[in-house]
Structure formats: structure tokens, C-alpha cells
Design a protein around this motif. Structure first.
Motif, PDB file in Angstrom:
ATOM      1  N   LEU A   1       0.665  -1.167  -0.027  1.00 55.49           N
ATOM      2  CA  LEU A   1      -0.138   0.002   0.078  1.00 55.49           C
ATOM      3  C   LEU A   1       0.977   1.256   0.134  1.00 55.49           C
ATOM      4  N   LEU A   2       1.937   1.246   0.480  1.00 52.98           N
ATOM      5  CA  LEU A   2       2.875   2.231   0.656  1.00 52.98           C
ATOM      6  C   LEU A   2       3.451   2.906  -0.708  1.00 52.98           C
ATOM      7  N   ILE A   3       3.495   1.716  -1.659  1.00 55.72           N
ATOM      8  CA  ILE A   3       3.760   2.044  -2.961  1.00 55.72           C
ATOM      9  C   ILE A   3       2.627   2.591  -3.939  1.00 55.72           C
ATOM     10  N   ALA A   4       1.538   2.208  -3.835  1.00 60.92           N
ATOM     11  CA  ALA A   4       0.393   2.779  -3.993  1.00 60.92           C
ATOM     12  C   ALA A   4       0.138   4.288  -3.478  1.00 60.92           C
ATOM     13  N   ASP A   5       0.348   4.403  -2.259  1.00 60.25           N
ATOM     14  CA  ASP A   5       0.455   5.981  -1.815  1.00 60.25           C
ATOM     15  C   ASP A   5       1.397   6.685  -2.490  1.00 60.25           C
TER      16      ASP A   5
ATOM     17  N   GLU B   1       4.823  -1.380 -11.942  1.00 56.25           N
ATOM     18  CA  GLU B   1       5.299  -2.817 -12.146  1.00 56.25           C
ATOM     19  C   GLU B   1       5.015  -3.353 -11.003  1.00 56.25           C
ATOM     20  N   LEU B   2       5.286  -2.821  -9.632  1.00 50.52           N
ATOM     21  CA  LEU B   2       5.486  -3.325  -8.455  1.00 50.52           C
ATOM     22  C   LEU B   2       4.008  -3.650  -7.777  1.00 50.52           C
ATOM     23  N   LEU B   3       3.112  -2.653  -8.605  1.00 52.42           N
ATOM     24  CA  LEU B   3       1.723  -2.843  -8.032  1.00 52.42           C
ATOM     25  C   LEU B   3       0.826  -3.938  -8.726  1.00 52.42           C
ATOM     26  N   THR B   4       1.477  -4.718  -9.645  1.00 52.20           N
ATOM     27  CA  THR B   4       0.904  -5.626 -10.205  1.00 52.20           C
ATOM     28  C   THR B   4      -0.018  -6.622  -9.551  1.00 52.20           C
TER      29      THR B   4
ATOM     30  N   GLN C   1     -10.772   4.822  -5.878  1.00 51.41           N
ATOM     31  CA  GLN C   1     -10.067   3.832  -6.428  1.00 51.41           C
ATOM     32  C   GLN C   1      -9.920   2.379  -5.879  1.00 51.41           C
ATOM     33  N   THR C   2     -10.069   2.332  -4.540  1.00 44.93           N
ATOM     34  CA  THR C   2      -9.905   0.981  -3.875  1.00 44.93           C
ATOM     35  C   THR C   2     -11.034   0.228  -4.101  1.00 44.93           C
ATOM     36  N   MET C   3     -12.172   0.981  -4.190  1.00 42.61           N
ATOM     37  CA  MET C   3     -13.489   0.255  -4.516  1.00 42.61           C
ATOM     38  C   MET C   3     -13.320  -0.511  -5.787  1.00 42.61           C
ATOM     39  N   ILE C   4     -13.009   0.238  -6.843  1.00 42.76           N
ATOM     40  CA  ILE C   4     -12.629  -0.188  -8.281  1.00 42.76           C
ATOM     41  C   ILE C   4     -11.924  -1.574  -8.195  1.00 42.76           C
ATOM     42  N   GLY C   5     -10.765  -1.661  -7.426  1.00 44.14           N
ATOM     43  CA  GLY C   5     -10.136  -3.064  -7.169  1.00 44.14           C
ATOM     44  C   GLY C   5     -11.038  -3.921  -6.437  1.00 44.14           C
TER      45      GLY C   5
ATOM     46  N   LYS D   1      -1.819   5.695  -7.044  1.00 45.45           N
ATOM     47  CA  LYS D   1      -2.421   4.857  -7.782  1.00 45.45           C
ATOM     48  C   LYS D   1      -3.135   3.626  -6.776  1.00 45.45           C
ATOM     49  N   TRP D   2      -4.562   3.584  -6.489  1.00 43.82           N
ATOM     50  CA  TRP D   2      -4.877   2.502  -5.588  1.00 43.82           C
ATOM     51  C   TRP D   2      -6.052   1.872  -6.346  1.00 43.82           C
ATOM     52  N   ASP D   3      -5.935   1.717  -7.716  1.00 42.67           N
ATOM     53  CA  ASP D   3      -7.242   0.870  -8.237  1.00 42.67           C
ATOM     54  C   ASP D   3      -6.951  -0.441  -8.321  1.00 42.67           C
ATOM     55  N   THR D   4      -5.834  -1.015  -7.706  1.00 40.42           N
ATOM     56  CA  THR D   4      -5.755  -2.374  -8.047  1.00 40.42           C
ATOM     57  C   THR D   4      -5.412  -3.147  -6.633  1.00 40.42           C
ATOM     58  N   VAL D   5      -5.385  -2.370  -5.785  1.00 39.00           N
ATOM     59  CA  VAL D   5      -4.876  -2.926  -4.220  1.00 39.00           C
ATOM     60  C   VAL D   5      -6.060  -3.635  -3.792  1.00 39.00           C
TER      61      VAL D   5
END
Length: 328
Positions: free
Chosen positions: A63-67, A213-216, A113-117, A71-75
């Protein structure tokens, strides 16, 4: 670099988990009593003909990388995946999911965005999100945290515990989509120690940033539900934090990986940049195999044809060896 050196000591954490289990001694009796012992991937409750299964997990420091790149749409996919994959390994079909989001301060875009994921993860796993909780905790949380709980059901005579695993069984490995949601304390230490930024181009894939890439997102192994109903699968493992050590959760027998899956570029990048030993990589990350199915040799070929899996090795009496590395 090591996982323990980044702040996550698996041995100490396992000791804490053991102490927690010992402390929780009360057990309900009668209808709804727990089934089996602790220590596998999900808790089981006796519901007559069926067993109800419950598991809970979060996304962790990914989550820290998303922050960092906002970009939070995949977590949310990661959150669902880490839970339902832990149900699949016991032959359990997930039914429903609830989420818990804790925020340092209200952030509508982050939540949107979190809800999308979460919705996409639910679609992939065919589960309904039936509720959840969102809390603002400025004195506790820095940024945000995301966790969830999944429930599933399985006929009691179809629970896969690993008790049928035996030497000579075949291991079918299913590829991971990348790092999944484990080992990110070490990943972040590697990136930051190298002076890299998550907004930098990915060194081996210039089309995306390193952060992207790391958020795949973690792969959801939904196809396993059908396999468990069709074949006599002896055991399965979701390869999470601890890497190959997860296999010890299902059997005391050993493993010989004669034809392991290819190691994805992301792991090669982490290992080279962080100067990490081979053994440390395999006991921290999935290294390209996110899920393992253990079965009779006669079923292995059909399972491979129905999935993108490959026969990667076999069960042996003791020990574990992969690419010439003795894991235990």
C-alpha cells in the motif's frame, strides 16, 4: 539484504502466532463448533453436512507504493486475492467478502479507486462483497490500511487438508502474476537503498513506471474450485510470505523441484539490486510459482491441460531442494 533485516522476521512472527493460538483456548461446542486443528490456511466451522470456512488477510506494505504514486485501483484485487486464495487451497468455494479500510484522514479519491479494485477482485473470485467498515484513525494510521475477510463453504468430506500427501506425488505449479502481496518490506528497502523512485521507468519494462510494475495485482486462482471437485487433489499451497516454506503448512514430507517455473524479471531485478542470496529469495517470495497443487501422477497431466500449470517436481520423504538450493 534479508527479509529480517528489512524488519520482518518470519521466525519471530511464527512464534508470536503460536503464542496467540495457545492463548485462544475457548472452543464452542455443538452446532457451529470448530473443525480440525489450527495452523492451515483457513478456520473451519461445523455446519452439519458442510463446513463454513473463514479467513482474513490484508495487503501489507504494498500500500505504501500505491500511496507513493497515488494509484490505488488495484490494491483491492490484492485484498480479495490474499483471502480467497487461502480458501481455495482447502477445496473451499468462496461466497462472500467484507472489507476494512482505515484512513489517516478522509480521502475520497483513494476510497473510490480502492472500491474499483475490490469490485474487480470480487468479480474474478465470484464473491459478493456484503459489507465492510471504513474508519478514520489519525492517531494510529499513517496513510491507510486495507484488509478483508472471506467466507466460503465446502462439504466436509471434500476438505483438502494435506493428510493424503505422500512421497511420489506430483507437484503442479501455477505461475504467479509477480510479487503478489508479500515481501514488500524487503522490496521497498531494495528500491530505496538503490536510490530509485517509484515514478522512475521500470528498468526492464520502460512502458511502465517502477511503481506500476510493483503494483501488479495478486493473481486469483479461481479455476482451482473446479479442479478440487473433479480430481483427487491431495494438497495445495498458496505461496505467500515465507516463499516455499508455505509448503510445510500442509505436510511434513519434503519436496524436490526438478523443473521449477521460470523466475520472472521482477525477482531477478530485486535480487540483483539488493544483492540477495538465492535461498533468501525462495524463503521470502513466490519466485514465479504462486500456487502449488499436489496430486497423483495420473491426474497431473489432465490438471496441466486444464490450467496454465506445469509439473515442477515431486514429493519426497524429507527435505526441500530447488535449483540446487537446499531449503530445509
Amino acid at each position: 539484504m534479508t527479509y529480517a533485516g528489512s524488519g520482518v522476521d518470519i521466525k519471530k512472527l511464527d512464534g508470536i502466532k503460536s503464542d496467540i493460538i495457545k492463548s485462544l483456548s475457548f472452543k464452542r461446542t455443538g452446532f457451529g463448533a470448530p473443525l480440525g486443528g489450527e495452523g492451515h490456511y483457513a478456520g473451519l466451522i461445523d455446519m452439519g453436512y458442510f463446513a463454513l470456512a473463514i479467513t482474513t488477510d490484508g495487503v501489507g506494505t504494498k500500500l505504501l507504493i500505491a500511496d507513493a504514486i497515488e494509484k490505488w485501483d488495484t490494491v483491492g484485487i490484492d485484498c480479495v486475492a490474499m483471502n480467497v486464495n487461502d480458501l481455495y487451497v482447502m477445496g473451499i468455494e468462496p461466497l462472500a467478502f467484507v472489507d476494512y479500510i482505515s484512513l489517516e484522514k478522509p480521502n475520497e479519491e483513494l476510497v473510490r479507486q480502492t472500491m474499483i479494485g475490490l469490485n474487480e477482485g470480487a468479480r474474478q473470485a465470484n464473491v459478493s462483497i456484503v459489507g465492510g467498515e471504513t474508519a478514520a484513525l489519525p492517531d494510529i494510521i499513517k496513510g491507510f490500511d486495507l484488509a478483508g475477510t472471506a467466507v466460503g463453504v465446502v462439504p466436509k468430506d471434500r476438505i483438502i487438508t494435506g493428510k493424503d500427501v505422500k512421497p511420489g506425488d506430483v507437484i503442479v505449479g501455477l505461475p504467479s502474476s509477480g510479487i503478489h502481496s508479500n515481501g514488500y518490506s524487503l522490496v521497498r528497502k531494495v528500491v530505496e537503498s538503490a536510490g530509485l523512485k517509484y515514478t522512475d521507468p521500470c528498468p526492464y519494462n520502460k512502458k511502465v513506471s517502477l511503481g506500476e510494475e510493483l503494483l501488479t495485482p495478486t493473481r486469483i486462482y479461481a479455476e482451482v474450485v473446479g479442479l478440487a471437485k473433479r480430481f483427487n487433489i491431495h494438497g495445495m499451497a498458496h505461496i505467500t510470505g515465507g516463499g516455499l516454506m508455505n509448503l510445510r503448512r500442509i505436510t511434513s514430507y519434503g519436496f524436490d523441484f526438478t523443473d521449477p517455473l521460470p523466475v520472472p524479471e521482477v525477482f531477478k531485478f530485486i535480487q540483483k539490486t539488493g544483492n540477495i542470496e538465492d535461498k533468501e529469495m525462495y524463503r521470502t517470495f513466490n519466485m514465479g510459482m504462486g500456487y502449488a497443487i499436489i496430486c497423483d501422477k495420473q491426474d497431473a497431466g489432465a490438471i496441466v491441460k486444464m490450467t496454465d500449470g506445469t509439473i515442477v517436481g515431486k514429493v519426497v520423504k524429507e527435505g526441500c531442494t530447488i535449483r540446487g538450493i537446499k531449503m530445509w
